[in-house]
Motif scaffolding. Structure first.
Motif, mmCIF file in Angstrom:
data_model
loop_
_atom_site.group_PDB
_atom_site.id
_atom_site.type_symbol
_atom_site.label_atom_id
_atom_site.label_comp_id
_atom_site.label_asym_id
_atom_site.label_seq_id
_atom_site.Cartn_x
_atom_site.Cartn_y
_atom_site.Cartn_z
ATOM 1 N N ALA A 27 0.721 -1.251 -0.128
ATOM 2 C CA ALA A 27 -0.171 -0.144 0.014
ATOM 3 C C ALA A 27 0.707 1.276 0.104
ATOM 4 O O ALA A 27 0.437 2.325 -0.656
ATOM 5 C CB ALA A 27 -0.947 -0.089 1.090
ATOM 6 N N LEU A 28 2.015 1.298 0.637
ATOM 7 C CA LEU A 28 2.828 2.434 0.874
ATOM 8 C C LEU A 28 3.937 2.577 0.169
ATOM 9 O O LEU A 28 4.642 3.636 0.215
ATOM 10 C CB LEU A 28 2.962 2.613 2.370
ATOM 11 N N GLY A 29 4.385 1.376 -0.432
ATOM 12 C CA GLY A 29 5.761 1.479 -1.435
ATOM 13 C C GLY A 29 6.908 1.338 -0.799
ATOM 14 O O GLY A 29 6.988 1.548 0.699
ATOM 15 N N PRO A 30 8.240 1.178 -1.229
ATOM 16 C CA PRO A 30 9.610 1.279 -0.701
ATOM 17 C C PRO A 30 9.696 2.060 0.081
ATOM 18 O O PRO A 30 10.844 2.056 0.842
ATOM 19 C CB PRO A 30 10.064 0.945 -1.931
ATOM 20 N N SER A 31 9.508 3.559 -0.102
ATOM 21 C CA SER A 31 9.717 4.713 0.764
ATOM 22 C C SER A 31 9.235 4.581 2.153
ATOM 23 O O SER A 31 9.797 5.086 3.099
ATOM 24 C CB SER A 31 9.358 5.801 0.036
ATOM 25 N N PHE A 32 8.256 3.730 2.368
ATOM 26 C CA PHE A 32 7.600 3.333 3.666
ATOM 27 C C PHE A 32 8.228 2.299 4.117
ATOM 28 O O PHE A 32 8.315 1.078 3.768
ATOM 29 C CB PHE A 32 6.258 2.951 3.669
ATOM 30 N N ALA A 33 9.472 2.543 5.373
ATOM 31 C CA ALA A 33 10.337 1.412 5.669
ATOM 32 C C ALA A 33 9.858 0.231 6.935
ATOM 33 O O ALA A 33 9.418 0.806 7.838
ATOM 34 C CB ALA A 33 11.795 1.988 6.411
ATOM 35 N N VAL A 34 9.851 -0.940 6.316
ATOM 36 C CA VAL A 34 9.187 -1.832 7.167
ATOM 37 C C VAL A 34 10.302 -3.019 7.417
ATOM 38 O O VAL A 34 10.940 -3.459 6.552
ATOM 39 C CB VAL A 34 7.868 -2.859 6.615
ATOM 40 N N THR A 35 10.573 -3.271 8.905
ATOM 41 C CA THR A 35 11.512 -4.361 9.249
ATOM 42 C C THR A 35 10.687 -5.488 9.781
ATOM 43 O O THR A 35 9.821 -5.035 10.766
ATOM 44 C CB THR A 35 12.717 -3.624 10.144
ATOM 45 N N VAL A 36 11.032 -6.655 9.666
ATOM 46 C CA VAL A 36 10.675 -7.746 10.392
ATOM 47 C C VAL A 36 11.779 -8.515 10.988
ATOM 48 O O VAL A 36 12.653 -8.875 10.302
ATOM 49 C CB VAL A 36 9.770 -8.832 9.449
ATOM 50 N N ALA A 37 11.685 -8.670 12.452
ATOM 51 C CA ALA A 37 12.738 -9.394 12.958
ATOM 52 C C ALA A 37 12.043 -10.675 13.541
ATOM 53 O O ALA A 37 11.136 -10.599 14.265
ATOM 54 C CB ALA A 37 13.469 -8.289 14.007
ATOM 55 N N ASP A 38 12.974 -11.879 13.303
ATOM 56 C CA ASP A 38 12.399 -12.972 13.997
ATOM 57 C C ASP A 38 13.610 -13.853 13.743
ATOM 58 O O ASP A 38 14.120 -14.223 12.909
ATOM 59 C CB ASP A 38 11.027 -13.687 13.327
ATOM 60 N N GLU A 128 10.768 -11.009 -1.915
ATOM 61 C CA GLU A 128 10.785 -10.551 -2.957
ATOM 62 C C GLU A 128 10.302 -9.029 -3.079
ATOM 63 O O GLU A 128 10.519 -8.183 -3.989
ATOM 64 C CB GLU A 128 9.603 -11.147 -4.003
ATOM 65 N N ALA A 129 9.444 -8.653 -2.097
ATOM 66 C CA ALA A 129 8.873 -7.398 -2.062
ATOM 67 C C ALA A 129 9.823 -6.283 -1.545
ATOM 68 O O ALA A 129 9.616 -5.095 -1.191
ATOM 69 C CB ALA A 129 7.624 -7.377 -1.253
ATOM 70 N N GLY A 130 11.114 -6.779 -1.096
ATOM 71 C CA GLY A 130 12.129 -5.964 -0.714
ATOM 72 C C GLY A 130 12.019 -5.769 0.890
ATOM 73 O O GLY A 130 12.836 -4.690 1.299
ATOM 74 N N ILE A 131 11.399 -6.376 1.562
ATOM 75 C CA ILE A 131 11.247 -6.054 2.993
ATOM 76 C C ILE A 131 12.295 -6.311 3.620
ATOM 77 O O ILE A 131 13.018 -7.479 3.535
ATOM 78 C CB ILE A 131 9.796 -6.756 3.802
ATOM 79 N N ASP A 132 12.704 -5.612 4.526
ATOM 80 C CA ASP A 132 14.005 -5.841 5.572
ATOM 81 C C ASP A 132 13.579 -7.162 6.248
ATOM 82 O O ASP A 132 12.897 -6.706 7.559
ATOM 83 C CB ASP A 132 14.330 -4.414 6.340
ATOM 84 N N LEU A 133 14.158 -8.064 6.204
ATOM 85 C CA LEU A 133 14.047 -9.151 7.178
ATOM 86 C C LEU A 133 15.172 -9.679 7.960
ATOM 87 O O LEU A 133 16.437 -9.912 7.314
ATOM 88 C CB LEU A 133 13.579 -10.441 6.452
ATOM 89 N N ARG A 134 14.972 -9.695 9.110
ATOM 90 C CA ARG A 134 16.391 -9.896 10.115
ATOM 91 C C ARG A 134 16.188 -11.015 10.853
ATOM 92 O O ARG A 134 15.119 -11.136 11.741
ATOM 93 C CB ARG A 134 16.644 -8.490 10.787
ATOM 94 N N PRO A 135 17.191 -12.073 10.750
ATOM 95 C CA PRO A 135 16.785 -13.292 11.462
ATOM 96 C C PRO A 135 17.345 -13.065 13.169
ATOM 97 O O PRO A 135 18.074 -13.991 13.393
ATOM 98 C CB PRO A 135 17.675 -14.270 10.617
ATOM 99 N N THR A 136 16.795 -12.133 13.585
ATOM 100 C CA THR A 136 17.053 -12.023 15.151
ATOM 101 C C THR A 136 15.895 -11.481 15.980
ATOM 102 O O THR A 136 14.945 -11.192 15.331
ATOM 103 C CB THR A 136 18.051 -10.969 15.058
#
Ligand SMILES: Cc1cc2nc3c(=O)[nH]c(=O)nc-3n(C[C@H](O)[C@H](O)[C@H](O)COP(=O)(O)OP(=O)(O)OC[C@H]3O[C@@H](n4cnc5c(N)ncnc54)[C@H](O)[C@@H]3O)c2cc1C
Length: 410
Positions: A27-38, A128-136
């Motif tokens: 919805a908000l495009g790549p300028s909206f920075a989303v990080t998932v940590a797990d 693929e969507a370029g979301i910042d995924l952090r394995p931590t």
């Protein structure tokens, strides 16, 4: 320490966390920075044999975010459902209620799919969507003061982030919920679910069965091919005794409940026990924090609604964040988060108490209650309009439904 600014940090890369990340990105495009940590990101859920009933509204959500097309061929439509109420020793189980399961012509009210396939598809889509995924893990955070525009968070790998909103999608034992000082109310059922998958000789034809036995519900849920997922509820000590039985005795106990209408059955993979409880967080929000999914609530699997409720949280929170962000408002501020909480908390309590009531009504040995509930089931079975309403309710299509669950883009 240098702090990395992100818009939203999501703790937990299960169903809830990954779905939220993809919806926000879309919805908000790549300028909206989303990080998932797990810490579990990218690791396959080895040994998790669970499968879930994905109701129509949630399937529409997965369709909107481009994930359904990746798993559709693995998903089994649930075409009808049979409910019985009997004792274990009864040779014949009269059917009290049947649902032919379409919410709209050609749209089944639910699909069954194995959890691991869905989480893998969500992870690939997020990458693929370029979301910042952090394995931590999210290790710590400082409670934000009312005037700050962000919350200070530390990850287990030492990174420091300053998101405007921290989303707790970190499951039933949410560390973020407890660190934020949010307590829960609810109770243990003293029941556990034995979960296994079985192969059988004959086709299930997309039929789900739920047998209300005195010890608890025994559900047979159709998977793709000649396979079914079994969710078998017993008092906890009995469930633990059953999974530890030698193969032949386990098989005999299973067959006594499953019966032989689908021919010979064979257990596939491991047998596992999941303790069952009910709780709802006393608040779904704190200063710059929102809880979603099992971090906010856990309910009895009797109606297969736990994950679906979590994804309703996700759809509502995504809509609240997107609406605020598009207006240039602070989506992590109290008024935006209050809107999310108002939207979801009442619905969650209502569904939680309904499933709790169902479990209490059926998981007992009272013959008097049995007569009354069977009259009730029989009446519902004769009222097509009421049945249709139940199907739409179970499919998540009643009430104030968030856009993503209606199949609309944000
Ligand atoms: C027997 C059984 C049958 C069920 N059947 C159904 C069904 O048919 N339909 C249905 O809708 N629901 C069902 N449910 C419920 C459903 O499985 C859950 O509601 C769902 O898995 C919850 O998803 P979630 O993303 O909220 O949490 P989870 O899947 O628990 O994910 C939480 C994630 O957070 C991560 N994490 C934990 N701590 C941290 C941290 N500090 N930092 C970062 N990450 C962290 C974990 O590694 C994990 O990956 C069932 C449940 C049971 C027990």
């Amino acid at each position: 320490m240098a702090r990395n600014n992100v818009d939203v940090l999501i703790a937990g890369g299960g169903f809830a966390g990954l779905t939220l990340a993809i919806a926000l990105r879309q919805a908000l495009g790549p300028s909206f920075a989303v990080t998932v940590a797990d810490p579990a990101l990218g690791k396959t859920y080895a040994g998790d044999e669970r499968a879930s009933a994905i109701v129509a509204a949630v399937r529409r959500l997965f369709e909107s975010i481009g994930v359904w097309e990746r798993v559709e061929h693995e998903a089994q439509p649930m075409l009808d459902m049979v409910i019985t109420d009997s004792r274990l020793e009864d040779a014949v189980r009269p059917t009290f209620l049947t649902f032919a399961g379409e919410v709209e012509p050609g749209e089944p009210f639910a699909h069954m799919i194995e959890n691991v396939l869905l989480v893998d598809a969500l992870t690939v889509k997020a990458r693929e969507a370029g979301i910042d995924l952090r394995p931590t893990a999210v290790a710590n955070f400082n409670k934000s003061s009312g005037s700050a525009q962000h919350i200070d968070v530390t990850l287990a790998d030492g990174a420091a982030l300053a998101p405007r909103l921290l989303v707790a999608a970190d499951g039933a034992r949410s560390g973020i919920r407890s660190r934020a000082g949010i307590t829960t109310h609810g109770w243990d059922y003293g029941q556990s679910a034995v979960v296994i998958n079985v192969a059988h000789e004959r086709d299930h034809d997309g039929r789900a069965e739920e047998h209300f036995l005195p010890a608890g519900p025994f559900a047979i849920l159709p998977l793709k091919g000649r396979r079914s997922s079994i969710v078998w509820t017993e008092p906890t000590a009995e469930a633990e005794r059953i999974v530890a039985l030698p193969d032949a005795e386990f098989h005999a106990a299973l067959e006594q409940r499953f019966k032989l209408q689908l021919g010979e059955i064979k257990v596939l993979g491991p047998r596992r026990v999941h303790p069952l409880g009910f709780f709802v967080a006393r608040s779904f929000i704190a200063e710059r924090i929102a809880l979603v999914g099992d971090a906010a609530h856990v309910i009895h699997p009797i109606a297969g609604q736990g994950l679906n409720m979590g994804l309703k949280d996700v759809a509502a929170l995504a809509e609240v964040i997107v609406d605020a962000a598009r207006l240039g408002l602070d989506f992590g501020a109290a008024d935006a988060l209050e809107r999310y909480q108002r939207w979801r908390r009442f619905d969650t309590m209502a569904m939680g108490l309904a499933t709790d009531g169902l479990n209490r009504l059926f998981s007992n040995r009272s013959d008097v209650l049995r007569v009354f509930r069977d009259i009730g089931l029989g009446l519902v079975d004769r009222l097509p309009a009421l049945k249709h309403l139940f199907i739409r309710e179970a499919a998540g299509l009643v009430g104030e439904v968030p856009k993503l669950l209606r199949g609309e883009l944000l």
